[in-house]
Structures are given as C-alpha cells and as structure tokens.
Motif scaffolding. Structure first.
Motif, PDB file in Angstrom:
ATOM      1  N   SER A  99       3.041  -5.558  -0.680  1.00  0.00           N
ATOM      2  CA  SER A  99       1.936  -6.389  -1.182  1.00  0.00           C
ATOM      3  C   SER A  99       1.839  -6.393  -2.702  1.00  0.00           C
ATOM      4  N   GLY A 100       2.757  -5.764  -3.376  1.00  0.00           N
ATOM      5  CA  GLY A 100       2.711  -5.743  -4.831  1.00  0.00           C
ATOM      6  C   GLY A 100       2.607  -4.352  -5.399  1.00  0.00           C
ATOM      7  N   GLY A 101       2.412  -3.378  -4.511  1.00  0.00           N
ATOM      8  CA  GLY A 101       2.418  -1.985  -4.950  1.00  0.00           C
ATOM      9  C   GLY A 101       1.065  -1.468  -5.348  1.00  0.00           C
ATOM     10  N   ALA A 102       0.820  -0.202  -4.980  1.00  0.00           N
ATOM     11  CA  ALA A 102      -0.437   0.473  -5.331  1.00  0.00           C
ATOM     12  C   ALA A 102      -0.169   1.687  -6.205  1.00  0.00           C
ATOM     13  N   ALA A 103       1.100   1.944  -6.511  1.00  0.00           N
ATOM     14  CA  ALA A 103       1.460   3.153  -7.250  1.00  0.00           C
ATOM     15  C   ALA A 103       0.789   3.175  -8.621  1.00  0.00           C
ATOM     16  N   GLY A 104       0.079   4.270  -8.871  1.00  0.00           N
ATOM     17  CA  GLY A 104      -0.557   4.456 -10.171  1.00  0.00           C
ATOM     18  C   GLY A 104      -1.795   3.622 -10.403  1.00  0.00           C
ATOM     19  N   ARG A 105      -2.198   2.829  -9.432  1.00  0.00           N
ATOM     20  CA  ARG A 105      -3.347   1.933  -9.619  1.00  0.00           C
ATOM     21  C   ARG A 105      -4.627   2.554  -9.058  1.00  0.00           C
ATOM     22  N   ILE A 106      -5.746   2.048  -9.529  1.00  0.00           N
ATOM     23  CA  ILE A 106      -7.045   2.471  -8.994  1.00  0.00           C
ATOM     24  C   ILE A 106      -7.353   1.577  -7.804  1.00  0.00           C
ATOM     25  N   VAL A 107      -7.481   2.190  -6.630  1.00  0.00           N
ATOM     26  CA  VAL A 107      -7.591   1.460  -5.367  1.00  0.00           C
ATOM     27  C   VAL A 107      -8.798   1.957  -4.584  1.00  0.00           C
ATOM     28  N   SER A 108      -9.648   1.048  -4.141  1.00  0.00           N
ATOM     29  CA  SER A 108     -10.752   1.462  -3.270  1.00  0.00           C
ATOM     30  C   SER A 108     -10.270   1.497  -1.830  1.00  0.00           C
ATOM     31  N   LEU A 109     -10.765   2.468  -1.073  1.00  0.00           N
ATOM     32  CA  LEU A 109     -10.470   2.576   0.353  1.00  0.00           C
ATOM     33  C   LEU A 109     -11.794   2.573   1.091  1.00  0.00           C
ATOM     34  N   GLU A 110     -12.084   1.476   1.763  1.00  0.00           N
ATOM     35  CA  GLU A 110     -13.392   1.263   2.371  1.00  0.00           C
ATOM     36  C   GLU A 110     -13.299   1.409   3.888  1.00  0.00           C
ATOM     37  N   GLY A 111     -14.146   2.268   4.419  1.00  0.00           N
ATOM     38  CA  GLY A 111     -14.150   2.488   5.857  1.00  0.00           C
ATOM     39  C   GLY A 111     -14.952   3.724   6.196  1.00  0.00           C
ATOM     40  N   ASP A 112     -14.897   4.133   7.446  1.00  0.00           N
ATOM     41  CA  ASP A 112     -15.489   5.390   7.881  1.00  0.00           C
ATOM     42  C   ASP A 112     -14.359   6.199   8.503  1.00  0.00           C
ATOM     43  N   TYR A 113     -14.696   7.364   9.027  1.00  0.00           N
ATOM     44  CA  TYR A 113     -13.655   8.184   9.628  1.00  0.00           C
ATOM     45  C   TYR A 113     -12.976   7.452  10.783  1.00  0.00           C
ATOM     46  N   SER A 114     -11.663   7.389  10.739  1.00  0.00           N
ATOM     47  CA  SER A 114     -10.840   6.854  11.820  1.00  0.00           C
ATOM     48  C   SER A 114      -9.417   7.307  11.540  1.00  0.00           C
ATOM     49  N   PRO A 115      -8.545   7.238  12.521  1.00  0.00           N
ATOM     50  CA  PRO A 115      -7.135   7.600  12.254  1.00  0.00           C
ATOM     51  C   PRO A 115      -6.506   6.661  11.229  1.00  0.00           C
TER      52      PRO A 115
END
Length: 465
Positions: free
Chosen positions: A45-61
C-alpha cells in the motif's frame, strides 16, 4: 525490518492458543501468518516503515497482528480505541502527526490517508512536517519502532507520550508462566498493552471479553478457566457490590493485579475477605513509564516494592520520582516532565516504609483544608464501609474559612434524606477520621461515579440534594 525476539518466541508456541475472541480460538501459528500477511499488505500500500501510523480498534486477534506487523516495519504506532468519538480520534491523529490511518476489524484492515479525513494537507513524509518532535526524529533516525500513548486527560488535555518501542519490549524478554488472562484495560491504555505483551511473551492466552461488566467478566472466568485478571480498584468494588460472583465458579482465578488509581484499604480488605484464594498484587505504571515490576508486601497491604533492572526511585517533597529503562522519551504536546538529572516526576504523592512504597494519591487531587492535606482515597475508604452507599467520590469544595473543604459525592443504593445521611456520616467518621477530613459538604447523585475506563470520577453533576 526490525526483528524482535517475540516473533521467534511465537514460533515456539505455534500450537498454543494465543487469543480467544467471540468464542473462536486463534493460535500463535495463526498470529504469525497474520503478521506476515499484514506486512505484505502494508508494503504493497505504499509502506508504513518509519511513518507515524494510527491503529484504531479494540482487542482482537486482528489488532494484535497489525500492531506486531507495524513494529516489524519500524512504524511509530498510535493506538486509538474504536469507541472514541470521531472528533477525538482526529484530534489525537493531528497531535501525533500521523500520516497513515489503519482501521482494524474482522472485515479486514482498512488503510486510509489521514489528510483525507482531517482536512490537513497531505503528510506523505512526516519527517518533513514542520516542528518535528526531537523524539520522533530520534526514532526515525535510529530506524526504531515507536509507540505514542495518550494519557487519560482527567486533569486537562491528554498528553502524547512518545516511547521507544524496542526499549519498551525488552522488559518482556524474561519468559513468565503462561497464563489465561483477560486484558481488562483498553487497547490504547499502557496497562492494556502491558497485559497483552506479558501474556503473549510467555505463551499465554488472551481471553477477549464482549464487555467489561462484572457479570461478563465472571462468566468468562468460569467458561475459560481464567487465571489472571488485571483490573482497577473501582472495578473490584463494582464486582463486590454487584455480587455477580455468586452466580459463577471463579475457582480458577489465581491472581488479580490492580492499578491505574489508588486502592482504598476498605476495598482491598473486602476483596480479600471474599476471595481468600486469589492473590492480590498491586501494579504500578503510567503512560509515561510503562508498567513496572512490583512486589506487594502481602495481599492485605497497600505497600509494594519497585523491582526490575535499572529501576530506581526517590521521594522528593513527598512526590515519587522514578528512573526506568521503559520511561518515555518525552511528550509531543506538553513540557518535559523529567528533572535535569533524568528522574520522571510522577505526580504521585507517596511514603516509604523500609523497601516498600505506598501511593497516597495524585498531587492534583490533594485537598488543602487550612494547611492540612487530605487524600481523597483515605476518606473514600472509610465512607465505603457505610451501609446504603453504592459509590462515593471525594473531592474539594471552596471554603471561606479554610480555603477548601472536603466534599463527598455519593450514589445511594436506596433513597435516603440528606439530613439522615449527613448525620450517619458524621457519627460513623468521628472516631475514624480527624474532623478536617470528615466531609463538610455532601452531594447525592443518581449518576454513575465510574468512567467508561472503570476508574473513579471525582467531578459529576449532583442531583437535587
């Protein structure tokens, strides 16, 4: 890529259950495959390495797999609880300077540019953003994974604490006993992240609850033979009041660790009386520190010792100051809270007894009655022993004579006149508290005094009383 020992450990645990979610079991083998698949998807998708990334969710696998994938890609991760309103999420993303937004759920991982949702200009390269934080710069220059945790903001604006994720993860190199654990704290809470890492680093199993009500927690303990439960003192009190435990078999439960707020002595005593087979352990941690290793003096004591390599503490003017390898690098949006010689000012007032510490309360919560200090938890501990009181929160109220007075906001089990309640409180407290600690102002409310994070609320609109 950043390669951490935890993935090697997951290889050893391949056949074990890592997560139980919505009745389905997910093995460590599944988790490893999911991590690799997300790394490929993020790179495509363009890469996330070294970037500031939000991870939105609750506990799940799925959120767990994405979190570890982002760490492997050396991303700086901003965990965001899915229950937050959109405006609050956007505020967090703007404060963090996130350039990529990941929304995780059973339907799959959605990757969105932050600019498309916030109205900001594109931020394809956070390193070129104006006023780049020195903490972000350090992580990106070291090509190290990071973690941005927002404080609860109970005393004002939420602060964004920047952690070096590699240093934070090192705490979990020591293999503990594999336990079946309920991750009670939220996914974006440092306590919740600690529970998750502590469990999977030892090959344990995370039992995800549908909700955090006493009845659901008890049901899960019985159904899955849960052994460890990390909770807040407020939840322990709610469970005792609800008596939900009477309907379930909780004999598998071995240890309850409590933290995130001061434990009233009366709540701890009531808990140990009801659950003598369960070891009660006090945890200590902050968004700024991570969760430190502790050793409680015993199950009935509020005293504990701080343990762990490189952890030091001192008390200066009554306040606890700590040095620890897991401490954050600094804030994104607040003054640096470290002393010149590197000690974190925790804001917790404390006392020592030999090698042990007792947390008395937050400095910001102290009530100053004519020069005398009153800690709310001490008064709450006494008031909770009174009949007909379901919840109580103690705070300050202005006084023309002493500057401040003690105010008690009370939620009753059954209706009672204010005159009778006030009389009962005075009679009950007069031989248990000095006069200046006895509440001079009583308010009764029909609202809950517990936040959605199951911590005590000390400011709530009262009812007609």
């Amino acid at each position: 890529m950043f390669h951490h020992f935890l993935l090697e450990r997951f290889e050893q645990f391949r056949d074990r259950a890592a997560v139980v979610w919505r009745g389905d079991e997910y093995s460590y083998d599944w988790l490893l495959a999911a991590i690799r698949a997300r790394i490929e998807q993020l790179n495509a998708s363009g890469g996330a390495a070294g970037r500031i990334v939000s991870l939105e969710g609750d506990y799940s696998p799925f959120t767990l797999a994405t979190l570890f994938a982002l760490f492997e890609l050396r991303s700086i991760v901003v965990p965001v609880d899915s229950s937050l309103v959109e405006a609050q999420k956007i505020k967090y993303l703007q404060t963090a300077g996130a350039g990529m937004r990941i929304i995780e759920g059973p339907e799959g991982m959605k990757i969105l540019p932050v600019a498309a949702r916030t109205g900001r200009g594109t931020c394809e390269d956070e390193s070129s953003a104006p006023e780049r934080s020195p903490w972000i710069a350090r992580l990106q220059e070291e090509k190290a994974p990071g973690l941005i945790i927002f404080t609860s903001g109970s005393t004002g604006t939420s602060k964004a604490a920047v952690h070096h994720a590699g240093m934070l993860l090192e705490k979990y190199r020591l293999v503990g006993r594999a336990k079946r654990t309920i991750p009670f704290m939220m996914f974006d809470h440092i306590g919740g992240i600690n529970t998750m890492l502590q469990t999977v680093s030892g090959g344990g199993c995370l039992l995800i609850v549908a909700d955090r009500s006493p009845a659901e927690i008890c049901r899960m303990i019985e159904a899955y033979k849960v052994e460890a439960l990390p909770v807040s003192p407020t939840f322990m009190n709610l469970l005792l009041i609800s008596e939900a435990y009477k309907d379930y078999d909780l004999s598998s439960l071995e240890v309850v660790s409590y933290g995130s707020e001061v434990m009233p002595q009366s709540t701890l005593a009531a808990w140990n009386s009801q659950f003598p087979h369960v070891r009660a352990v006090q945890a200590y941690g902050m968004s700024e520190l991570g969760v430190l290793h502790t050793k409680s003096k015993d199950s009935n004591s509020l005293l504990f010792a701080l343990k762990g390599a490189g952890v030091e503490y001192r008390i200066v003017d009554g306040m606890l100051e700590v040095k620890a390898p897991t401490a954050m690098l600094g804030y994104l949006n607040a003054p640096h809270p470290f002393t010149e010689d590197g000690w974190l000012r925790t804001g917790d007032m404390a006392r020592t007894e030999g090698e042990f510490i007792q947390i008395l309360g937050r400095k910001s919560d102290i009530i100053n009655v004519g020069g005398e200090k009153v800690f709310p938890a001490e008064v709450e501990s006494v008031l909770q022993l009174l009949s007909n009181i379901e919840e109580v929160a103690v705070s300050s109220a202005p006084s023309g004579i002493t500057g401040q007075m003690v105010k008690a906001t009370i939620r009753l089990k059954q209706e009672e006149s204010l005159k009778q309640l006030r009389s009962r409180i005075w009679e009950f407290c007069k031989d248990k508290l000095p006069p200046y600690k006895i509440p001079q102002k009583i308010e009764v409310t029909s609202q809950s005094l517990t936040s959605d994070r199951l911590k005590k609320i000390r400011s709530v609109q009262s009812a007609k009383y």
